[in-house]
Structure formats: C-alpha cells, structure tokens
Design a protein around this motif. Structure first.
Motif, PDB file in Angstrom:
ATOM      1  N   SER A  87       0.827  -1.103  -0.029  1.00  0.00           N
ATOM      2  CA  SER A  87       0.091   0.027   0.158  1.00  0.00           C
ATOM      3  C   SER A  87       0.998   1.145  -0.054  1.00  0.00           C
ATOM      4  N   ALA A  88       0.360   2.343  -0.534  1.00  0.00           N
ATOM      5  CA  ALA A  88       1.073   3.545  -0.570  1.00  0.00           C
ATOM      6  C   ALA A  88       1.345   3.946   0.992  1.00  0.00           C
ATOM      7  N   PRO A  89       2.526   4.518   1.412  1.00  0.00           N
ATOM      8  CA  PRO A  89       2.392   5.126   2.652  1.00  0.00           C
ATOM      9  C   PRO A  89       1.615   6.058   2.890  1.00  0.00           C
ATOM     10  N   SER A  90       1.016   6.287   4.177  1.00  0.00           N
ATOM     11  CA  SER A  90      -0.005   7.387   4.410  1.00  0.00           C
ATOM     12  C   SER A  90       0.718   8.529   4.813  1.00  0.00           C
ATOM     13  N   THR A  91       0.032   9.684   4.794  1.00  0.00           N
ATOM     14  CA  THR A  91       0.808  10.684   5.330  1.00  0.00           C
ATOM     15  C   THR A  91       0.804  10.988   6.703  1.00  0.00           C
ATOM     16  N   SER A  92      -0.357  10.482   7.191  1.00  0.00           N
ATOM     17  CA  SER A  92      -0.745  10.597   8.505  1.00  0.00           C
ATOM     18  C   SER A  92       0.156   9.774   9.518  1.00  0.00           C
ATOM     19  N   SER A  93       0.770  10.107  10.400  1.00  0.00           N
ATOM     20  CA  SER A  93       1.884   9.557  11.264  1.00  0.00           C
ATOM     21  C   SER A  93       1.209   8.190  11.730  1.00  0.00           C
TER      22      SER A  93
END
Ligand SMILES: Cc1cc2nc3c(=O)[nH]c(=O)nc-3n(C[C@H](O)[C@H](O)[C@H](O)COP(=O)(O)OP(=O)(O)OC[C@H]3O[C@@H](n4cnc5c(N)ncnc54)[C@H](O)[C@@H]3O)c2cc1C
Length: 317
Positions: A87-93
């Motif tokens: 999955s594409a890494p999420s921008t949320s921490s």
C-alpha cells in the motif's frame, strides 16, 4: 533467517476453472520479500491440520514444525510468490506500509490434497503460515539463472504458470525465445506481459495425458522425435526430481571448465546461447530431460529440470 508469517486471506479471485488467486495479509509480512523481481521464488505454505487450528512456531520454524506430533503438524506444501504489493504509505503519522502477498493456487478437486482443498474453500479471515524470503537477506529458492543466454526456453504446466508468468514479466525488452504453458483447459489461458521476442504458447490439455502437449510442442521447436507414449511410459521417476546447474537430486555432478563439480549456469555464445527452465509434473519433466540431455546432448549447465508435483503422489512436507 527466513520470514515466518501468520497470514490471513483478504480476498479470493477465481481466475479460471483451475486457478484461484488468493490475497494474503498480515503484520508479519512487513519484512517479507525479495530485493529484485520475485521470478520463480518458492515459498512454503502451512495449512491447518484441523480447521482453524494453527500452532505458534518460532523463527526456527522447521525444527518446531518437526517437533509437533504428526496429527497437529500443519500440512506443508510448496508454492510460488505470484506477486507482492504494498500500500502507498499514508501521510498521517503511525501508518505502516501494508504488504499483500498473492499466490495462484491450482485447484484439483478430483485429487484431494491439503493445499488445493484449502484454496478451494478459502474465505476472508482464514489463516495459514508462510515461510519465505526476507528483504535484504540471502534466501535462495529461485532457479532462473539464464546467464547471458540469448535463446530462452521456458516450459511449465499449470503448477509452474505462476513462476513462468512472473519470469516473463521480468525479462529485458530484447529477450528472445519460447515459453510453453500447458494448462488443463482453454479457459485457463491468461493474459501475459512478455517481450515481443518471446513466443508464448498456451497448450490446453483438454483431457490429454499430463505433459503430452508440452513434450510434443518442445519436440516441434527443437526437432526431436516425439512418441505418443513419451510421457506415459516414464516409469522410474526420481522421487524429488530436481536437476539444475547447481543441484542434482540424484547426486549427479558435471565438470565445469575449471574442473570444479558445478560451473556457472546459463548458456553463453559458446554453447549455442540456449538456456532451458522446465517445471511441472515429474513424468513430463523426466521425458523432456531425456530428450534434451540424453538425445540432444544439451549441457547440464544450460538446463534446470524441476518436478513440481507427481500424479497420484502427495507432496508431504
Ligand atoms: C518450487 C515449486 C513451486 C510450486 N508453485 C506452485 C504454485 O504457485 N501453485 C500451485 O498450485 N502449485 C505449485 N506447486 C505445486 C504444488 O506444490 C503441488 O501441486 C502440491 O502437490 C499441491 O499440494 P496439494 O496439497 O494440493 O496436493 P498433495 O497432497 O501434494 O497431493 C494430493 C493428490 O493431488 C494430486 N495433485 C497435486 N497437484 C496436482 C495438480 N496440479 N493437478 C492435479 N492433481 C494434483 C497428487 O498427484 C495427489 O494425487 C509448486 C511446487 C514446487 C516444487
């Protein structure tokens, strides 16, 4: 150290009459994978010995597995990574990259085995164990070593379709050669992405003996005489038929130019540039080995013969 992952089914896609593609997910897959293309990367899958029951195994999983009483031991079979997606890494921490492992299972409902039986009824949430490569670590488990061969030959039956298709997808744009894929029925033919110089031929068996269409097709390409009983007359099948440039299940060795037992794999220009990778039912593989090595005298360093399964025999652990 290989990865031992407890994974669960996220989705099941019935690709065709004989194939189910199963998407497997789990936190333990975080480090799972290969540094380059997966090619014919083999993995071990362990299916519950009784529904829903899977033991905890440590990273020394094979020792733990052997130590279990036979009736509790998950049933282990060999499969191929069809693909791994992230999955594409999420921008949320705090969001971890999620890996998804795809395996294409051959369904053979007429001959029961734990692998095919499990895949035939698998549903989201069902769990199995996977042992396989870890990113950044040596693992082995691939046999595709064409070296600088200029004429490639890939032959596989349905169990080797995932490997052959993955290899074809990884080839450089200028690769040339042939691939023969024998499958149970015409409905099993898949779209394949391969370089223009690779002739890809699907061979639906439609009730013919396993291996017959593939041996006939390779005979047509290489010019050896094919007899109708070439495959069915094979009686003595090496129980673990595996003959590659670097390993022989029969203990056979061959001398390299430098005098060592095993030389570099692959077909260079000095050896007519051909390299063959052949996998599937053991009688088919044995019949092709006889033609290529005994009759056409193809050097052993240019061929990999692998028995992936045996008709009428369960491939236990
Ligand atoms: C390196 C490697 C990679 C492989 N990759 C894959 C893969 O990606 N996908 C895949 O589906 N298989 C793959 N296989 C083949 C798979 O391991 C065997 O088919 C295995 O026998 C399946 O286990 P099972 O539990 O279904 O049957 P088993 O318990 O081993 O056998 C039970 C019965 O089923 C029969 N049987 C087994 N396979 C078939 C078949 N394909 N068609 C008809 N009858 C069969 C046996 O002859 C036996 O009579 C691979 C094998 C190897 C060695």
């Amino acid at each position: 150290m290989p990865v031992l992952a407890r994974v669960s089914v996220r989705s099941v896609e019935r690709l065709s009459p004989s194939f189910a593609r199963i998407e497997l997910v789990g936190d333990d897959l975080a480090d799972f994978g290969t540094d380059g293309p997966t090619l014919d990367q083999r993995i071990k899958l362990m299916f519950p010995a009784s529904p829903g029951v899977l033991p905890e195994l440590s990273h020394d999983w094979y020792t733990d597995w052997l130590a279990l009483p036979e009736e509790e031991r998950p049933r282990m079979r060999t499969y191929t990574i069809r693909s791994i997606e992230e999955s594409a890494p999420s921008t949320s921490s705090g969001h971890r990259i999620e890996k998804r492992l795809y395996v294409d299972f051959v369904l053979h409902p007429g001959a029961h085995g734990p692998g095919s039986d499990w895949a035939g009824v698998a549903k989201p949430g069902d769990e199995i164990l996977v042992a396989g490569p870890k990113i950044g670590e040596e693992y082995g488990g691939t046999e595709w070593i064409p070296g600088d061969a200029s004429r490639l030959l890939l032959v596989g039956d349905e169990t080797a379709v995932p490997a052959v298709v993955s290899i074809l997808e990884s080839l450089p744009a200028d690769a040339t050669g042939s691939a023969f894929l024998e499958v149970p029925v015409a409905g099993d033919v898949q779209e394949v992405s391969a370089p223009a110089g690779m002739d890809v031929t699907w061979l639906p068996r439609e009730g013919a003996p396993v291996g017959g269409p593939a041996v006939a097709a390779v005979g047509g390409l290489l010019g050896f005489e094919v007899k109708p009983d070439d495959v069915t007359s094979v009686e003595v099948v090496d129980p673990d038929l595996w003959e590659t440039p670097v390993y022989s299940s029969s203990g056979e060795t061959f001398a390299a130019e430098d005098g060592s037992a095993n030389g570099a794999a692959g077909g260079g220009d000095d050896e007519d540039g051909r390299y063959a990778w052949i996998a599937g039912e053991s009688r088919m593989v044995t019949a092709l080995r006889r033609h290529l090595v005994n009759e056409l005298e193809m050097p052993r360093k240019q061929v990999a013969f692998m028995g992936y399964w045996r008709e009428g025999v369960s491939m236990k652990g």
